[in-house]
Design a protein around this motif. Structure first.
Motif, PDB file in Angstrom:
ATOM      1  N   GLN A 143       0.813  -1.209   0.000  1.00  0.00           N
ATOM      2  CA  GLN A 143       0.000   0.000   0.000  1.00  0.00           C
ATOM      3  C   GLN A 143       0.852   1.267   0.000  1.00  0.00           C
ATOM      4  O   GLN A 143       0.437   2.293  -0.529  1.00  0.00           O
ATOM      5  CB  GLN A 143      -0.926   0.001   1.218  1.00  0.00           C
ATOM      6  N   ALA A 144       2.045   1.200   0.576  1.00  0.00           N
ATOM      7  CA  ALA A 144       2.943   2.362   0.643  1.00  0.00           C
ATOM      8  C   ALA A 144       3.893   2.352  -0.547  1.00  0.00           C
ATOM      9  O   ALA A 144       4.417   1.310  -0.929  1.00  0.00           O
ATOM     10  CB  ALA A 144       3.723   2.347   1.955  1.00  0.00           C
ATOM     11  N   TRP A 145       4.103   3.496  -1.142  1.00  0.00           N
ATOM     12  CA  TRP A 145       5.049   3.613  -2.253  1.00  0.00           C
ATOM     13  C   TRP A 145       6.387   4.115  -1.758  1.00  0.00           C
ATOM     14  O   TRP A 145       6.495   4.720  -0.696  1.00  0.00           O
ATOM     15  CB  TRP A 145       4.502   4.542  -3.345  1.00  0.00           C
ATOM     16  N   GLN A 146       7.422   3.878  -2.536  1.00  0.00           N
ATOM     17  CA  GLN A 146       8.751   4.409  -2.207  1.00  0.00           C
ATOM     18  C   GLN A 146       8.802   5.866  -2.643  1.00  0.00           C
ATOM     19  O   GLN A 146       8.271   6.237  -3.704  1.00  0.00           O
ATOM     20  CB  GLN A 146       9.841   3.612  -2.931  1.00  0.00           C
ATOM     21  N   ASN A 147       9.405   6.712  -1.834  1.00  0.00           N
ATOM     22  CA  ASN A 147       9.510   8.122  -2.198  1.00  0.00           C
ATOM     23  C   ASN A 147      10.262   8.241  -3.527  1.00  0.00           C
ATOM     24  O   ASN A 147      11.351   7.676  -3.699  1.00  0.00           O
ATOM     25  CB  ASN A 147      10.247   8.906  -1.112  1.00  0.00           C
ATOM     26  N   CYS A 148       9.707   8.974  -4.467  1.00  0.00           N
ATOM     27  CA  CYS A 148      10.264   9.017  -5.830  1.00  0.00           C
ATOM     28  C   CYS A 148      10.379  10.443  -6.357  1.00  0.00           C
ATOM     29  O   CYS A 148      10.033  10.737  -7.503  1.00  0.00           O
ATOM     30  CB  CYS A 148       9.424   8.169  -6.776  1.00  0.00           C
ATOM     31  N   MET A 149      10.881  11.324  -5.505  1.00  0.00           N
ATOM     32  CA  MET A 149      11.076  12.726  -5.880  1.00  0.00           C
ATOM     33  C   MET A 149      12.527  12.963  -6.310  1.00  0.00           C
ATOM     34  O   MET A 149      13.198  13.875  -5.854  1.00  0.00           O
ATOM     35  CB  MET A 149      10.712  13.626  -4.702  1.00  0.00           C
ATOM     36  N   SER A 165       5.498   2.732  -6.700  1.00  0.00           N
ATOM     37  CA  SER A 165       5.978   3.985  -7.299  1.00  0.00           C
ATOM     38  C   SER A 165       5.879   3.928  -8.821  1.00  0.00           C
ATOM     39  O   SER A 165       5.564   4.941  -9.471  1.00  0.00           O
ATOM     40  CB  SER A 165       7.427   4.245  -6.875  1.00  0.00           C
ATOM     41  N   LEU A 166       6.148   2.761  -9.397  1.00  0.00           N
ATOM     42  CA  LEU A 166       6.014   2.618 -10.856  1.00  0.00           C
ATOM     43  C   LEU A 166       4.573   2.875 -11.290  1.00  0.00           C
ATOM     44  O   LEU A 166       4.322   3.500 -12.323  1.00  0.00           O
ATOM     45  CB  LEU A 166       6.442   1.216 -11.293  1.00  0.00           C
ATOM     46  N   GLU A 167       3.644   2.389 -10.493  1.00  0.00           N
ATOM     47  CA  GLU A 167       2.232   2.589 -10.815  1.00  0.00           C
ATOM     48  C   GLU A 167       1.889   4.083 -10.848  1.00  0.00           C
ATOM     49  O   GLU A 167       0.988   4.504 -11.582  1.00  0.00           O
ATOM     50  CB  GLU A 167       1.372   1.871  -9.768  1.00  0.00           C
ATOM     51  N   HIS A 168       2.627   4.882 -10.103  1.00  0.00           N
ATOM     52  CA  HIS A 168       2.394   6.328 -10.061  1.00  0.00           C
ATOM     53  C   HIS A 168       3.098   7.069 -11.209  1.00  0.00           C
ATOM     54  O   HIS A 168       3.025   8.296 -11.272  1.00  0.00           O
ATOM     55  CB  HIS A 168       2.875   6.895  -8.728  1.00  0.00           C
ATOM     56  N   GLY A 169       3.788   6.355 -12.056  1.00  0.00           N
ATOM     57  CA  GLY A 169       4.442   6.991 -13.209  1.00  0.00           C
ATOM     58  C   GLY A 169       5.935   7.193 -13.057  1.00  0.00           C
ATOM     59  O   GLY A 169       6.542   7.935 -13.833  1.00  0.00           O
ATOM     60  N   THR A 170       6.543   6.512 -12.063  1.00  0.00           N
ATOM     61  CA  THR A 170       7.974   6.667 -11.819  1.00  0.00           C
ATOM     62  C   THR A 170       8.795   5.768 -12.739  1.00  0.00           C
ATOM     63  O   THR A 170       8.363   4.669 -13.097  1.00  0.00           O
ATOM     64  CB  THR A 170       8.295   6.309 -10.355  1.00  0.00           C
ATOM     65  N   VAL A 171       9.983   6.241 -13.112  1.00  0.00           N
ATOM     66  CA  VAL A 171      10.998   5.399 -13.753  1.00  0.00           C
ATOM     67  C   VAL A 171      12.012   5.054 -12.664  1.00  0.00           C
ATOM     68  O   VAL A 171      12.601   5.946 -12.038  1.00  0.00           O
ATOM     69  CB  VAL A 171      11.682   6.120 -14.929  1.00  0.00           C
ATOM     70  N   ALA A 189      23.227  11.710 -11.755  1.00  0.00           N
ATOM     71  CA  ALA A 189      22.995  13.021 -12.371  1.00  0.00           C
ATOM     72  C   ALA A 189      21.691  13.043 -13.168  1.00  0.00           C
ATOM     73  O   ALA A 189      21.063  14.100 -13.314  1.00  0.00           O
ATOM     74  CB  ALA A 189      24.168  13.391 -13.273  1.00  0.00           C
ATOM     75  N   LYS A 190      21.279  11.908 -13.685  1.00  0.00           N
ATOM     76  CA  LYS A 190      20.037  11.834 -14.459  1.00  0.00           C
ATOM     77  C   LYS A 190      18.804  11.825 -13.561  1.00  0.00           C
ATOM     78  O   LYS A 190      17.703  12.140 -14.003  1.00  0.00           O
ATOM     79  CB  LYS A 190      20.034  10.566 -15.322  1.00  0.00           C
ATOM     80  N   VAL A 191      18.979  11.444 -12.294  1.00  0.00           N
ATOM     81  CA  VAL A 191      17.850  11.198 -11.402  1.00  0.00           C
ATOM     82  C   VAL A 191      17.669  12.266 -10.334  1.00  0.00           C
ATOM     83  O   VAL A 191      16.544  12.731 -10.092  1.00  0.00           O
ATOM     84  CB  VAL A 191      18.017   9.813 -10.726  1.00  0.00           C
ATOM     85  N   GLN A 192      18.740  12.648  -9.687  1.00  0.00           N
ATOM     86  CA  GLN A 192      18.666  13.423  -8.451  1.00  0.00           C
ATOM     87  C   GLN A 192      17.849  14.701  -8.601  1.00  0.00           C
ATOM     88  O   GLN A 192      18.079  15.510  -9.491  1.00  0.00           O
ATOM     89  CB  GLN A 192      20.069  13.770  -7.959  1.00  0.00           C
ATOM     90  N   GLY A 193      16.870  14.845  -7.716  1.00  0.00           N
ATOM     91  CA  GLY A 193      16.059  16.059  -7.666  1.00  0.00           C
ATOM     92  C   GLY A 193      14.966  16.145  -8.718  1.00  0.00           C
ATOM     93  O   GLY A 193      14.293  17.174  -8.819  1.00  0.00           O
ATOM     94  N   LYS A 194      14.728  15.079  -9.481  1.00  0.00           N
ATOM     95  CA  LYS A 194      13.721  15.119 -10.544  1.00  0.00           C
ATOM     96  C   LYS A 194      12.550  14.198 -10.182  1.00  0.00           C
ATOM     97  O   LYS A 194      12.724  13.000  -9.986  1.00  0.00           O
ATOM     98  CB  LYS A 194      14.343  14.693 -11.874  1.00  0.00           C
ATOM     99  N   GLU A 195      11.377  14.806 -10.104  1.00  0.00           N
ATOM    100  CA  GLU A 195      10.189  14.054  -9.686  1.00  0.00           C
ATOM    101  C   GLU A 195       9.888  12.897 -10.640  1.00  0.00           C
ATOM    102  O   GLU A 195      10.129  12.973 -11.833  1.00  0.00           O
ATOM    103  CB  GLU A 195       8.987  14.995  -9.616  1.00  0.00           C
ATOM    104  N   LYS A 196       9.362  11.828 -10.068  1.00  0.00           N
ATOM    105  CA  LYS A 196       9.008  10.589 -10.780  1.00  0.00           C
ATOM    106  C   LYS A 196      10.248   9.852 -11.288  1.00  0.00           C
ATOM    107  O   LYS A 196      10.190   9.159 -12.303  1.00  0.00           O
ATOM    108  CB  LYS A 196       8.045  10.875 -11.943  1.00  0.00           C
ATOM    109  N   LEU A 197      11.359   9.997 -10.564  1.00  0.00           N
ATOM    110  CA  LEU A 197      12.567   9.227 -10.840  1.00  0.00           C
ATOM    111  C   LEU A 197      13.167   8.773  -9.512  1.00  0.00           C
ATOM    112  O   LEU A 197      13.103   9.495  -8.514  1.00  0.00           O
ATOM    113  CB  LEU A 197      13.606  10.066 -11.595  1.00  0.00           C
ATOM    114  N   MET A 198      13.771   7.578  -9.514  1.00  0.00           N
ATOM    115  CA  MET A 198      14.517   7.114  -8.337  1.00  0.00           C
ATOM    116  C   MET A 198      15.575   6.111  -8.784  1.00  0.00           C
ATOM    117  O   MET A 198      15.455   5.480  -9.844  1.00  0.00           O
ATOM    118  CB  MET A 198      13.591   6.523  -7.276  1.00  0.00           C
ATOM    119  N   GLN A 250       5.845  11.876   0.285  1.00  0.00           N
ATOM    120  CA  GLN A 250       5.156  11.253   1.405  1.00  0.00           C
ATOM    121  C   GLN A 250       5.247   9.726   1.377  1.00  0.00           C
ATOM    122  O   GLN A 250       4.416   9.028   1.956  1.00  0.00           O
ATOM    123  CB  GLN A 250       3.673  11.674   1.457  1.00  0.00           C
ATOM    124  N   GLY A 251       6.252   9.213   0.665  1.00  0.00           N
ATOM    125  CA  GLY A 251       6.434   7.774   0.584  1.00  0.00           C
ATOM    126  C   GLY A 251       7.513   7.278   1.532  1.00  0.00           C
ATOM    127  O   GLY A 251       8.064   8.038   2.334  1.00  0.00           O
TER     128      GLY A 251
END
Length: 273
Positions: A143-149, A165-171, A189-198, A250-251
């Motif tokens: 039920q809880a997603w991993q934080n993906c910001m 998190s993938l279900e929410h549109g994360t790569v 560098a491709k991920v850090q600080g970009k929403e819907k990435l982890m 909030q994950g």
């Protein structure tokens, strides 16, 4: 001439000879032209001061073609056509539905076509879940997603939270723990600080790097592979089945492969579309 005298016979004058002959080759005085030297008057009159001289026609020097500027012009033209062509192709590609652009990524696996039940979503289960695909790309999840910001995790995370998190549109980008540090830095560098990435390390990968979106997977050998950016551009947010407003904050922010079932049940949830 005869001279007659009165009462006497006619007498002829006596001619006295001097014994001299005219010089050979010299004309008699009467034969010389008057008022000039011998040869005077022959040929055209000499001009003085350059007046009356026939103008000189300039000589034309034939020059070869200036191939340097021509070659430069042709090169610039070819380059311009190439740029226009690439731009037109990019516009055309961008206008294609994201599913078609995803299919065009070499090596991508579309599990949506393989198992439609796998990508239905909204299937929440507690505890550890066994997945047939590693890393998982869809299916039941916590039920809880991993934080993906744009979170970068330095240790493995639970599949059950990551799939949510993938279900929410994360790569979700994963890599072997022994991946060289410079390669990890490029992924970071491709991920850090970009929403819907982890990003997180993952044990047992059959390729150095594996990318997951809801229902899609791509495995590559190094962080310089251009398909990584194409995968992110095409599938981030688009692959969500809960819409672009699905939360990534909030994950769960903790690492570890055991799912956390003891979290508060009031975590915000998005309705499945």
């Amino acid at each position: 001439m005869s001279i007659s005298t009165p009462g006497g016979p006619e007498r002829r004058p006596t001619v006295v000879s001097t014994g001299k002959k005219p010089a050979a080759g010299r004309p008699a005085a009467a034969d010389k032209p008057a008022g000039g030297k011998a040869g005077a008057g022959k040929g055209p009159a000499r001009q003085t001061g350059g007046k009356g001289r026939k103008p000189v026609t300039p000589v034309k020097v034939s020059q070869g073609r200036a191939w340097g500027p021509i070659a430069l012009f042709v090169a610039v033209g070819v380059l311009a056509v190439g740029i226009i062509g690439v731009g037109a192709w990019a516009v055309y590609q961008g206008s294609q539905p994201w599913q078609k652009r995803a299919d065009a990524i070499n090596g991508i696996v579309d599990f949506r076509k393989k198992d439609k039940n796998l990508v239905k979503g909204g299937n929440h289960q507690p505890g550890t879940i066994k997945y047939d695909v590693s890393p998982p790309v869809a299916g039941p999840h916590n039920q809880a997603w991993q934080n993906c910001m744009g979170d970068v995790y330095d240790a493995p995370i639970a599949n059950e939270h990551a799939v949510h998190s993938l279900e929410h549109g994360t790569v979700w980008i994963t890599y072997r723990p022994d991946l060289p540090a410079d390669q990890v830095a490029k992924l970071k560098a491709k991920v850090q600080g970009k929403e819907k990435l982890m990003l997180s390390p993952y044990e047992g990968l059959d390729k150095p790097i594996s990318l997951q979106a809801w229902g899609f997977q791509l495995k590559v050998d190094n962080a310089d592979d251009g398909r990584i950016d194409e995968f992110i551009k095409t599938l981030r947010v688009n692959a969500s089945i809960e819409g672009p407003t699905a939360l990534c904050d909030q994950g769960v922010t903790a690492t570890g492969t055991t799912p956390r079932d003891n979290l508060p049940n009031n975590m915000p949830e998005q309705p499945t579309q």
